[in-house]
Design an enzyme around this catalytic site. Sequence first.
Site, PDB file in Angstrom:
ATOM      1  N   HIS A 122      -2.824  -1.426   5.670  1.00  0.00           N
ATOM      2  CA  HIS A 122      -1.623  -1.350   4.818  1.00  0.00           C
ATOM      3  C   HIS A 122      -0.518  -0.697   5.649  1.00  0.00           C
ATOM      4  CE1 HIS A 122       0.886   0.316   1.541  1.00  0.00           C
ATOM      5  NE2 HIS A 122       0.310  -0.541   0.723  1.00  0.00           N
ATOM      6  N   ASP A 198      -8.849   5.348   5.488  1.00  0.00           N
ATOM      7  CA  ASP A 198      -7.976   5.074   4.349  1.00  0.00           C
ATOM      8  C   ASP A 198      -8.864   4.516   3.231  1.00  0.00           C
ATOM      9  OD1 ASP A 198      -6.215   4.242   2.451  1.00  0.00           O
ATOM     10  OD2 ASP A 198      -5.003   2.971   3.772  1.00  0.00           O
ATOM     11  N   GLN A 201      -8.424   1.751  -1.341  1.00  0.00           N
ATOM     12  CA  GLN A 201      -9.024   0.643  -2.097  1.00  0.00           C
ATOM     13  C   GLN A 201     -10.524   0.833  -2.279  1.00  0.00           C
ATOM     14  OE1 GLN A 201      -7.391  -1.824  -3.571  1.00  0.00           O
ATOM     15  NE2 GLN A 201      -5.375  -1.482  -2.671  1.00  0.00           N
ATOM     16  N   LYS A 224      -4.761   4.314  -8.300  1.00  0.00           N
ATOM     17  CA  LYS A 224      -5.585   3.103  -8.192  1.00  0.00           C
ATOM     18  C   LYS A 224      -6.986   3.347  -8.765  1.00  0.00           C
ATOM     19  CE  LYS A 224      -3.342   1.577  -3.911  1.00  0.00           C
ATOM     20  NZ  LYS A 224      -2.368   0.549  -4.260  1.00  0.00           N
ATOM     21  N   CYS A 366       2.196  -5.431   1.518  1.00  0.00           N
ATOM     22  CA  CYS A 366       2.401  -4.308   2.459  1.00  0.00           C
ATOM     23  C   CYS A 366       1.428  -4.388   3.619  1.00  0.00           C
ATOM     24  CB  CYS A 366       2.272  -2.946   1.767  1.00  0.00           C
ATOM     25  SG  CYS A 366       3.456  -2.714   0.463  1.00  0.00           S
TER      26      CYS A 366
HETATM   27  C1  PLP Z   1      -5.238   0.235   1.696  1.00  0.00           C
HETATM   28  C2  PLP Z   1      -4.060   0.987   1.141  1.00  0.00           C
HETATM   29  N1  PLP Z   1      -3.624   2.080   1.766  1.00  0.00           N
HETATM   30  C3  PLP Z   1      -2.577   2.794   1.318  1.00  0.00           C
HETATM   31  C4  PLP Z   1      -1.911   2.408   0.176  1.00  0.00           C
HETATM   32  C5  PLP Z   1      -0.728   3.219  -0.267  1.00  0.00           C
HETATM   33  O1  PLP Z   1      -0.972   3.807  -1.515  1.00  0.00           O
HETATM   34  P1  PLP Z   1       0.217   4.594  -2.236  1.00  0.00           P
HETATM   35  O2  PLP Z   1       1.313   3.598  -2.457  1.00  0.00           O
HETATM   36  O3  PLP Z   1      -0.370   5.108  -3.492  1.00  0.00           O
HETATM   37  O4  PLP Z   1       0.639   5.663  -1.293  1.00  0.00           O
HETATM   38  C6  PLP Z   1      -2.311   1.259  -0.497  1.00  0.00           C
HETATM   39  C7  PLP Z   1      -1.561   0.785  -1.698  1.00  0.00           C
HETATM   40  O5  PLP Z   1      -1.521  -0.379  -2.010  1.00  0.00           O
HETATM   41  C8  PLP Z   1      -3.417   0.529  -0.009  1.00  0.00           C
HETATM   42  O6  PLP Z   1      -3.840  -0.578  -0.629  1.00  0.00           O
END
Ligand code: PLP
Length: 409
Positions: A122, A198, A201, A224, A366
């Site tokens: 992301h 990370d 998900q 999420k 993203c």
């Molecule tokens: C894999 C991953 N990392 C980071 C994020 C960022 O999350 P946030 O927008 O809550 O900071 C997302 C959000 O879609 C994501 O899917």
Amino acid sequence: MTDWAAIKADFPVLKQTANGAPLVYLDSGNTSQKPQRVIDAMSNYYETINANVHRGSYDIAVKATDAIEGARQKVAAFINAPSSIEVVFTKNATEALNLVARSWGGANLGEGDAVVISEMEHHANIVPWHMLASEKGFELRWISVKDDGHLDLSNLDELLDGAKLLSITAMSNVLGTLNPIHRLAEAAHAHGALIAVDGSQYVPHLATDVQAMGADFLIFTGHKMLGPMGIGVLWAREEILEAMPPFLGGGEMILNVTKEGFTTNEVPWKFEAGTPMVAEAVGLAAAIDYLNEIGMDEVRKHEVELTAYALRTLKERHGDKITIHGPSEPAERGGVLSFVYDQVHPHDVAQVLDQKGICVRAGHHCAKPLLRTLGVPATSRVSLYIYNDESDIDLLAETLTEASDIFSF
Ligand SMILES: Cc1ncc(COP(=O)(O)O)c(C=O)c1O
């Protein structure tokens, strides 16, 4: 046996209609819906014990402090962290990743160093590294993604040679791919690098154990996983947090301030400048209780079954008209299905689905580097959670036909 229909009934948003049809929410990878219990826990906090924390000496201030620190303990137990002082609350996963980059990266990375990430990250796990690399002059290296949606680990040793950090997603928000974190952690450590995972998900959908993973950092986001927006988590091993400089400066993160300088608070408060998100922490704790009552193994089982059903149904119904990206085996992936349908633009697909009350995401998710690798500018993305069932998939499959009728040539 989990009563999934009763679970669905716990989510007030899902009782509405959208465009005259019952709302079908298939966008939980973007943000999840909230059970009544999370909403009530947050309202109850504001109705009964709202006060600023760590500084009040009166009854409700003590209760508010206990509430946020109790939430921290709940988060620690949920990911099997050895101690709750290893849990730092942030605004979201993005802020947590920026914290790792700015604080740990700022102190440890320079010219001649390398950070390894993957093509399936992301933007939240790409841009902070780009920003820091342009200041510090270290190299950013990329693990490629293969056609089957898995990481290409054939040159992993080469990529990790001389690297100081591997920062990688546990599950792709586009492909659903589950990455072999334990193996990656072992490889990173063998090269003297740390691993940041990370889990944005992953943590909402699979039982998470930071110790079994072998992680040094774990990042995730409350909204999420049935919790509210406005709270994220950075977990890191205590000795790593101790050695890291503070991220933001201000109240809460200091022990003392003089005209000459300041001394920092203990971890984790050293990283929590200013008034924290107490109601959000209470909501996140309620979300964790809710997930624990179902059981994360049950959550995963439900999603594997539903993902298998979705892959099968979409293929049976639409054959070669639909291209679903990511691993074909449900056991190797989460319930995130990105697809391109019959030359119809993903935004048009989303619009037709919306007319039937179905919420999906369309766009680059993203993850632009990954979409370039896939060779598509955008996909439609369905992402599943505990309140979805086979009828949602059936309606999706049926409504896609209408998109084809309207838009294909
Ligand atoms: C894999 C991953 N990392 C980071 C994020 C960022 O999350 P946030 O927008 O809550 O900071 C997302 C959000 O879609 C994501 O899917």
